[in-house]
Design a protein around this motif. Sequence first.
Motif, PDB file in Angstrom:
ATOM      1  N   VAL A 139      36.318  40.794  39.661  1.00  0.00           N
ATOM      2  CA  VAL A 139      37.786  42.088  40.357  1.00  0.00           C
ATOM      3  C   VAL A 139      38.798  41.528  40.696  1.00  0.00           C
ATOM      4  N   TYR A 140      38.911  40.655  39.890  1.00  0.00           N
ATOM      5  CA  TYR A 140      40.404  39.706  40.259  1.00  0.00           C
ATOM      6  C   TYR A 140      41.014  41.312  39.111  1.00  0.00           C
ATOM      7  N   HIS A 141      40.322  42.030  38.400  1.00  0.00           N
ATOM      8  CA  HIS A 141      41.793  42.633  37.150  1.00  0.00           C
ATOM      9  C   HIS A 141      41.536  44.367  39.030  1.00  0.00           C
ATOM     10  N   PHE A 142      41.027  44.232  40.120  1.00  0.00           N
ATOM     11  CA  PHE A 142      41.323  44.721  40.429  1.00  0.00           C
ATOM     12  C   PHE A 142      41.950  43.724  41.922  1.00  0.00           C
ATOM     13  N   LYS A 143      43.447  43.093  42.110  1.00  0.00           N
ATOM     14  CA  LYS A 143      43.743  41.804  42.726  1.00  0.00           C
ATOM     15  C   LYS A 143      44.705  43.153  43.529  1.00  0.00           C
ATOM     16  N   ASP A 144      45.456  44.026  43.047  1.00  0.00           N
ATOM     17  CA  ASP A 144      46.637  44.446  43.304  1.00  0.00           C
ATOM     18  C   ASP A 144      45.738  45.823  44.814  1.00  0.00           C
ATOM     19  N   GLU A 145      45.098  45.816  43.621  1.00  0.00           N
ATOM     20  CA  GLU A 145      44.481  47.687  44.383  1.00  0.00           C
ATOM     21  C   GLU A 145      43.858  46.609  46.323  1.00  0.00           C
ATOM     22  N   ILE A 146      43.211  45.707  46.142  1.00  0.00           N
ATOM     23  CA  ILE A 146      42.300  44.608  47.207  1.00  0.00           C
ATOM     24  C   ILE A 146      43.332  44.173  47.847  1.00  0.00           C
ATOM     25  N   ILE A 147      44.501  43.857  47.890  1.00  0.00           N
ATOM     26  CA  ILE A 147      45.625  42.601  48.353  1.00  0.00           C
ATOM     27  C   ILE A 147      45.951  44.710  49.442  1.00  0.00           C
ATOM     28  N   ASN A 148      46.404  46.209  49.050  1.00  0.00           N
ATOM     29  CA  ASN A 148      46.592  47.037  49.395  1.00  0.00           C
ATOM     30  C   ASN A 148      45.903  47.352  50.033  1.00  0.00           C
ATOM     31  N   ASP A 149      44.536  46.904  50.191  1.00  0.00           N
ATOM     32  CA  ASP A 149      44.013  47.654  50.932  1.00  0.00           C
ATOM     33  C   ASP A 149      43.313  46.648  52.478  1.00  0.00           C
ATOM     34  N   LEU A 150      43.574  45.532  51.988  1.00  0.00           N
ATOM     35  CA  LEU A 150      43.780  44.582  53.021  1.00  0.00           C
ATOM     36  C   LEU A 150      44.646  44.551  54.050  1.00  0.00           C
ATOM     37  N   SER A 151      46.348  44.722  53.207  1.00  0.00           N
ATOM     38  CA  SER A 151      47.532  44.490  53.856  1.00  0.00           C
ATOM     39  C   SER A 151      47.239  45.730  55.056  1.00  0.00           C
ATOM     40  N   LYS A 152      45.995  46.920  55.248  1.00  0.00           N
ATOM     41  CA  LYS A 152      46.012  47.600  56.296  1.00  0.00           C
ATOM     42  C   LYS A 152      45.417  47.779  57.315  1.00  0.00           C
ATOM     43  N   GLY A 153      44.754  46.354  58.042  1.00  0.00           N
ATOM     44  CA  GLY A 153      44.423  45.748  58.513  1.00  0.00           C
ATOM     45  C   GLY A 153      44.862  43.924  58.823  1.00  0.00           C
ATOM     46  N   LEU A 154      45.343  43.673  57.961  1.00  0.00           N
ATOM     47  CA  LEU A 154      45.818  42.455  58.254  1.00  0.00           C
ATOM     48  C   LEU A 154      47.184  42.912  57.903  1.00  0.00           C
ATOM     49  N   ASP A 155      47.854  41.001  58.163  1.00  0.00           N
ATOM     50  CA  ASP A 155      49.339  40.401  57.738  1.00  0.00           C
ATOM     51  C   ASP A 155      49.026  39.396  56.523  1.00  0.00           C
ATOM     52  N   ILE A 156      49.587  40.782  55.499  1.00  0.00           N
ATOM     53  CA  ILE A 156      49.972  39.807  54.257  1.00  0.00           C
ATOM     54  C   ILE A 156      50.869  38.817  54.316  1.00  0.00           C
ATOM     55  N   LYS A 157      50.219  37.669  54.192  1.00  0.00           N
ATOM     56  CA  LYS A 157      52.161  36.646  54.490  1.00  0.00           C
ATOM     57  C   LYS A 157      52.174  36.595  52.591  1.00  0.00           C
ATOM     58  N   ASP A 158      51.102  36.433  52.430  1.00  0.00           N
ATOM     59  CA  ASP A 158      51.477  36.367  50.382  1.00  0.00           C
ATOM     60  C   ASP A 158      49.878  35.456  49.269  1.00  0.00           C
ATOM     61  N   SER A 159      50.579  36.073  48.084  1.00  0.00           N
ATOM     62  CA  SER A 159      49.084  35.956  47.477  1.00  0.00           C
ATOM     63  C   SER A 159      49.431  35.358  46.505  1.00  0.00           C
ATOM     64  N   PHE A 160      48.911  34.675  45.431  1.00  0.00           N
ATOM     65  CA  PHE A 160      49.149  33.806  44.121  1.00  0.00           C
ATOM     66  C   PHE A 160      47.755  33.899  43.119  1.00  0.00           C
ATOM     67  N   THR A 161      47.570  33.870  42.156  1.00  0.00           N
ATOM     68  CA  THR A 161      46.848  33.321  41.327  1.00  0.00           C
ATOM     69  C   THR A 161      46.314  32.183  41.506  1.00  0.00           C
ATOM     70  N   LEU A 162      45.633  31.720  40.926  1.00  0.00           N
ATOM     71  CA  LEU A 162      44.831  30.294  40.377  1.00  0.00           C
ATOM     72  C   LEU A 162      43.289  30.388  39.365  1.00  0.00           C
ATOM     73  N   ASP A 163      44.574  29.961  37.834  1.00  0.00           N
ATOM     74  CA  ASP A 163      43.869  30.066  36.842  1.00  0.00           C
ATOM     75  C   ASP A 163      42.439  28.670  36.747  1.00  0.00           C
ATOM     76  N   LEU A 164      41.547  29.113  36.772  1.00  0.00           N
ATOM     77  CA  LEU A 164      40.706  27.532  37.739  1.00  0.00           C
ATOM     78  C   LEU A 164      39.977  27.178  35.800  1.00  0.00           C
ATOM     79  N   ALA A 165      39.773  27.827  35.403  1.00  0.00           N
ATOM     80  CA  ALA A 165      39.307  27.914  34.026  1.00  0.00           C
ATOM     81  C   ALA A 165      38.012  27.170  33.984  1.00  0.00           C
ATOM     82  N   ASP A 166      38.078  25.476  33.234  1.00  0.00           N
ATOM     83  CA  ASP A 166      37.262  24.652  33.278  1.00  0.00           C
ATOM     84  C   ASP A 166      36.380  24.224  34.500  1.00  0.00           C
ATOM     85  N   ASN A 167      37.530  24.849  36.290  1.00  0.00           N
ATOM     86  CA  ASN A 167      37.166  23.962  37.543  1.00  0.00           C
ATOM     87  C   ASN A 167      36.788  25.298  38.427  1.00  0.00           C
ATOM     88  N   TYR A 168      35.379  26.252  37.448  1.00  0.00           N
ATOM     89  CA  TYR A 168      35.796  27.646  37.839  1.00  0.00           C
ATOM     90  C   TYR A 168      34.424  27.263  39.559  1.00  0.00           C
TER      91      TYR A 168
END
Length: 156
Positions: free
Chosen positions: A11-40
């Motif tokens: 659901v990475y392509h929905f990340k902005d919407e999910i963070i917005n939904d999370l912010s309605k009930g949680l206090d978001i401090k920060d978020s960042f993308t982690l590209d795991l490539a071969d380490n997934y």
Amino acid sequence: MFSIGIIWNSVYHFKDEIINDLSKGLDIKDSFTLDLADNYVNFVNDIYQSENMLQEKIIKKIDYMLMNPCRKIEIVLFTFDKQKVNYHVMKKKYVYTELEDMKMKIRKKYSGLIVNYTFDIVFHATDNIDELNNCYDVVKKYLSKDEAIKLALVKK
């Protein structure tokens, strides 16, 4: 209480919407993308190994996650109210009500928007201090030195 959430690749392509939904009930401090490539696969194994999850369940999650070619996840750092707890029958432990409710809302909403869904390949969040410490250590392991320092500062 401080916690770490993971928006999985499915659901990475929905990340902005999910963070917005999370912010309605949680206090978001920060978020960042982690590209795991071969380490997934290693990352997912590292996250779930400490949670006493059956290896078959971990393998099933990974198999479904790998159906999506994206190897990016979004790490979400947040705080929530730890005052309310309830006993979770399936987990056989007490969980934080506010956090558990938010996880279920996110999972329910976004699981229906992806192809090839299996349980819990949408959003992961730490349930207790032991899971938080493990998740923190795992995420830090996959970050650059500068990113790890930033993570440590937010955790404080």
